[in-house]
Design a protein around this motif. Structure first.
Motif, PDB file in Angstrom:
ATOM      1  N   ARG A 129      25.157  37.299  38.525  1.00 19.00           N
ATOM      2  CA  ARG A 129      23.919  38.078  38.630  1.00 19.00           C
ATOM      3  C   ARG A 129      23.853  38.822  39.961  1.00 19.00           C
ATOM      4  O   ARG A 129      23.484  40.000  40.003  1.00 19.00           O
ATOM      5  CB  ARG A 129      22.702  37.175  38.466  1.00 19.00           C
ATOM      6  CG  ARG A 129      21.410  37.954  38.516  1.00 19.00           C
ATOM      7  CD  ARG A 129      20.188  37.080  38.300  1.00 19.00           C
ATOM      8  NE  ARG A 129      19.028  37.932  38.114  1.00 19.00           N
ATOM      9  CZ  ARG A 129      18.001  37.645  37.356  1.00 19.00           C
ATOM     10  NH1 ARG A 129      17.963  36.513  36.690  1.00 19.00           N
ATOM     11  NH2 ARG A 129      16.999  38.483  37.250  1.00 19.00           N
ATOM     12  N   TYR A 150      26.250  41.805  39.717  1.00 19.76           N
ATOM     13  CA  TYR A 150      25.785  42.842  38.798  1.00 19.76           C
ATOM     14  C   TYR A 150      24.584  43.597  39.378  1.00 19.76           C
ATOM     15  O   TYR A 150      24.501  44.818  39.252  1.00 19.76           O
ATOM     16  CB  TYR A 150      25.424  42.260  37.435  1.00 19.76           C
ATOM     17  CG  TYR A 150      26.541  41.503  36.746  1.00 19.76           C
ATOM     18  CD1 TYR A 150      27.880  41.837  36.936  1.00 19.76           C
ATOM     19  CD2 TYR A 150      26.261  40.431  35.910  1.00 19.76           C
ATOM     20  CE1 TYR A 150      28.895  41.132  36.308  1.00 19.76           C
ATOM     21  CE2 TYR A 150      27.279  39.727  35.273  1.00 19.76           C
ATOM     22  CZ  TYR A 150      28.589  40.081  35.486  1.00 19.76           C
ATOM     23  OH  TYR A 150      29.588  39.383  34.866  1.00 19.76           O
ATOM     24  N   GLU A 151      23.671  42.870  40.018  1.00 14.44           N
ATOM     25  CA  GLU A 151      22.478  43.518  40.574  1.00 14.44           C
ATOM     26  C   GLU A 151      22.752  44.195  41.912  1.00 14.44           C
ATOM     27  O   GLU A 151      22.463  45.384  42.089  1.00 14.44           O
ATOM     28  CB  GLU A 151      21.349  42.495  40.764  1.00 14.44           C
ATOM     29  CG  GLU A 151      20.703  42.052  39.481  1.00 14.44           C
ATOM     30  CD  GLU A 151      19.578  41.058  39.698  1.00 14.44           C
ATOM     31  OE1 GLU A 151      18.655  41.055  38.877  1.00 14.44           O
ATOM     32  OE2 GLU A 151      19.626  40.265  40.678  1.00 14.44           O
ATOM     33  N   LEU A 160      26.755  46.270  41.697  1.00 16.44           N
ATOM     34  CA  LEU A 160      26.834  47.309  40.667  1.00 16.44           C
ATOM     35  C   LEU A 160      25.517  48.057  40.495  1.00 16.44           C
ATOM     36  O   LEU A 160      25.507  49.152  39.929  1.00 16.44           O
ATOM     37  CB  LEU A 160      27.278  46.709  39.328  1.00 16.44           C
ATOM     38  CG  LEU A 160      28.646  46.032  39.318  1.00 16.44           C
ATOM     39  CD1 LEU A 160      28.994  45.586  37.901  1.00 16.44           C
ATOM     40  CD2 LEU A 160      29.725  46.922  39.904  1.00 16.44           C
ATOM     41  N   VAL A 206      19.234  43.255  35.617  1.00 15.60           N
ATOM     42  CA  VAL A 206      19.672  42.033  34.947  1.00 15.60           C
ATOM     43  C   VAL A 206      18.456  41.143  34.728  1.00 15.60           C
ATOM     44  O   VAL A 206      17.633  40.966  35.627  1.00 15.60           O
ATOM     45  CB  VAL A 206      20.723  41.277  35.792  1.00 15.60           C
ATOM     46  CG1 VAL A 206      21.153  39.981  35.107  1.00 15.60           C
ATOM     47  CG2 VAL A 206      21.935  42.159  36.078  1.00 15.60           C
ATOM     48  N   LEU A 235      22.503  42.183  30.775  1.00 15.89           N
ATOM     49  CA  LEU A 235      22.731  43.379  31.578  1.00 15.89           C
ATOM     50  C   LEU A 235      22.121  44.540  30.820  1.00 15.89           C
ATOM     51  O   LEU A 235      22.507  44.816  29.683  1.00 15.89           O
ATOM     52  CB  LEU A 235      24.232  43.616  31.789  1.00 15.89           C
ATOM     53  CG  LEU A 235      24.964  42.699  32.761  1.00 15.89           C
ATOM     54  CD1 LEU A 235      24.999  41.263  32.276  1.00 15.89           C
ATOM     55  CD2 LEU A 235      26.371  43.196  32.978  1.00 15.89           C
ATOM     56  N   ASP A 242      34.778  41.441  37.986  1.00 16.71           N
ATOM     57  CA  ASP A 242      33.565  40.780  38.471  1.00 16.71           C
ATOM     58  C   ASP A 242      33.982  39.470  39.139  1.00 16.71           C
ATOM     59  O   ASP A 242      35.169  39.129  39.153  1.00 16.71           O
ATOM     60  CB  ASP A 242      32.556  40.596  37.328  1.00 16.71           C
ATOM     61  CG  ASP A 242      32.905  39.510  36.332  1.00 16.71           C
ATOM     62  OD1 ASP A 242      33.995  38.901  36.399  1.00 16.71           O
ATOM     63  OD2 ASP A 242      32.068  39.259  35.440  1.00 16.71           O
TER      64      ASP A 242
END
Length: 139
Positions: A35, A38-39, A42, A46, A55, A128
């Protein structure tokens, strides 16, 4: 003795999946680390419910990342991000800390930025924290 087999029904004209808002999923061993990547790296939105990350992607699409303690990364790309300008996307993501994969001496050899320019769409791969392969691909 009478025939006990049932006739096969004729297929309907529309599949029950044809209008489905399908989504993809992949595993991660640590949802909190995933998380954060991704947050914060990227820049994705999320959400989390029942331990599963969603996502929220462009165009109203989504993908899920679910916890799996014995996770083994897939040997293929699990999520592709179409972008208008691959060089700008790679530069921006590199500045955010994304390390692009380098495939030297292979049919998919990439340049110094990690972009494959050997025919077909321009594409660059990265991983990732769980080792899942993602890509940016020029659309």
């Amino acid at each position: 003795m009478p025939d006990q087999t049932q006739p096969t029904p004729a297929p309907s004209t529309e599949s029950p999946l044809a209008g489905s808002a399908a989504f993809s999923g992949f595993s991660v061993p640590d949802t909190e680390a995933a998380r954060q990547f991704y947050e914060q790296v990227l820049g994705l939105e999320v959400s989390e419910a029942n331990g599963i990350l969603t996502l929220h992607l462009g165009g109203g699409h989504r993908a899920i990342a679910y916890p799996k303690p014995d996770h083994v990364p897939a040997g293929f790309t699990v999520l592709n991000f179409p972008v208008a300008d691959i060089d700008a996307a790679v530069a921006e993501l590199s500045g955010r800390g994304v390390a692009f994969e380098r495939y030297e001496g292979t049919p998919m050899a990439t340049d110094e930025q990690g972009v494959f320019r050997g025919g077909g769409p321009l594409i660059a791969w990265f991983k990732d924290p769980a080792g899942n392969v993602f890509s940016v691909i020029q659309d």
